[in-house]
Scaffold this motif. Structure first.
Motif, PDB file in Angstrom:
ATOM      1  N   GLY A 253      11.058  -8.795  -3.276  1.00 31.74           N
ATOM      2  CA  GLY A 253      11.968  -8.418  -4.392  1.00 31.74           C
ATOM      3  C   GLY A 253      13.384  -8.004  -3.894  1.00 31.74           C
ATOM      4  O   GLY A 253      14.059  -9.034  -3.326  1.00 31.74           O
TER       5      GLY A 253
ATOM      6  N   ASN B 256      14.903  -3.534   2.520  1.00 27.13           N
ATOM      7  CA  ASN B 256      14.303  -3.329   3.874  1.00 27.13           C
ATOM      8  C   ASN B 256      14.831  -4.569   4.582  1.00 27.13           C
ATOM      9  O   ASN B 256      15.268  -4.345   5.738  1.00 27.13           O
ATOM     10  CB  ASN B 256      12.734  -3.321   3.940  1.00 27.13           C
TER      11      ASN B 256
ATOM     12  N   ALA C 223       8.611  -7.509   4.415  1.00 27.83           N
ATOM     13  CA  ALA C 223       9.516  -6.418   3.738  1.00 27.83           C
ATOM     14  C   ALA C 223       9.494  -6.450   2.208  1.00 27.83           C
ATOM     15  O   ALA C 223      10.274  -7.084   1.868  1.00 27.83           O
ATOM     16  CB  ALA C 223      10.839  -6.582   4.454  1.00 27.83           C
TER      17      ALA C 223
ATOM     18  N   GLU D 217      12.242   4.443   4.916  1.00 27.98           N
ATOM     19  CA  GLU D 217      11.896   3.115   5.426  1.00 27.98           C
ATOM     20  C   GLU D 217      13.055   2.344   6.060  1.00 27.98           C
ATOM     21  O   GLU D 217      12.929   1.561   7.188  1.00 27.98           O
ATOM     22  CB  GLU D 217      11.300   2.173   4.179  1.00 27.98           C
TER      23      GLU D 217
HETATM   24  C1  GRF Z   1       9.219  -1.078  -1.753  1.00 23.88           C
HETATM   25  O1  GRF Z   1       8.255  -0.317  -2.815  1.00 23.88           O
HETATM   26  C2  GRF Z   1       9.020  -0.442  -0.473  1.00 23.88           C
HETATM   27  O2  GRF Z   1       8.422   0.675  -0.373  1.00 23.88           O
HETATM   28  C3  GRF Z   1       7.890  -1.780   0.005  1.00 23.88           C
HETATM   29  O3  GRF Z   1       8.289  -2.614  -0.751  1.00 23.88           O
HETATM   30  C4  GRF Z   1       9.004  -2.392  -1.948  1.00 23.88           C
HETATM   31  C5  GRF Z   1      10.292  -3.020  -2.074  1.00 23.88           C
HETATM   32  O4  GRF Z   1      11.065  -2.920  -0.807  1.00 23.88           O
HETATM   33  N1  GRF Z   1       7.941  -1.457   1.128  1.00 23.88           N
HETATM   34  P1  GRF Z   1      12.762  -3.637  -0.652  1.00 23.88           P
HETATM   35  O5  GRF Z   1      13.581  -2.908  -1.252  1.00 23.88           O
HETATM   36  O6  GRF Z   1      12.288  -5.219  -1.389  1.00 23.88           O
HETATM   37  O7  GRF Z   1      12.582  -3.868   0.723  1.00 23.88           O
END
Ligand code: GRF
Length: 195
Positions: free
Chosen positions: A9, A13, A86, A173
């Motif tokens: 996504g 992270n 991540a 996170e």
């Molecule tokens: C979020 O829901 C986070 O809690 C989990 O992955 C999802 C997307 O995170 N670790 P990111 O913004 O793509 O890192």
């Protein structure tokens, strides 16, 4: 150490990890790999000059092993010492996790062992918990279940919704994962406990 980051996504992270790997940090990002060609994290990686790759999982349908072989081929070109999941939203089989055992990390948005799987924030609120958080763990064949390398605790407010809690946990996170990676890349597996 060379670090590959897998995402599905937006990659917030990944950004936190990539931006932490500077100066005397023992690791550097070598690849950002996604199963989703539309993942916002791919552009954010490219902006940072990090090589990217895509292995769309959909053509493989139920053949998880074939999908994972394609992931492995991309990883082998980047030669990572460590793989960080991540926001990577595909379940990996033992065939893949065994190959990377001891060198692959994941961040999960709950205080494991509570709330493995999905919808962690809604479940914590529904349970009436007063504390939530996130966990970085070594990846094993069992979902969200490997040795814990770090946790960050976050209070749950009485008026929290899953969305407001998710936002607060996501901020945690972004502190926890870089702290764990720096320690792990230096060969130290002492858990990082925050908050
Ligand atoms: C979020 O829901 C986070 O809690 C989990 O992955 C999802 C997307 O995170 N670790 P990111 O913004 O793509 O890192």
């Amino acid at each position: 150490a060379r670090v590959a980051i897998l995402l599905s996504g937006g990659g917030s992270n990944m950004v936190a990890l990539a931006d932490s790997m500077v100066g005397d940090h023992p690791a550097r990002p070598c690849l950002v790999l996604s199963n989703n060609a539309d993942a916002g994290g791919l552009a954010r990686a490219a902006e940072r000059g990090i090589p990217t790759a895509i292995v769309d999982h959909r053509p493989f349908k139920g053949d998880r092993a074939a999908f994972e072989d394609a992931l492995q081929a991309k990883l082998e070109t980047a030669r990572p010492d460590i793989v960080c999941l991540a926001g990577f939203m595909r379940i990996l089989t033992a065939g893949f996790t065994d190959r990377w055992q001891g060198r692959m990390l994941n961040i999960h948005p709950s205080l494991l062992p509570k709330y493995r799987g999905l919808d962690t924030h809604a479940r914590a609120i529904a349970a009436g918990d007063s504390v939530a958080g996130c966990t970085v763990h070594e990846v094993t064949a069992a979902l969200d279940d490997g040795p814990i390398l770090g946790q960050a605790r976050v209070p749950i407010a009485p008026d929290d919704t899953p969305a407001t809690l998710a936002a607060r946990v996501l901020t945690a996170e972004h502190r926890l994962y870089p702290a764990v990676l720096r320690r792990f890349a230096g060969g130290d597996r002492t858990p990082v406990m925050l908050g």
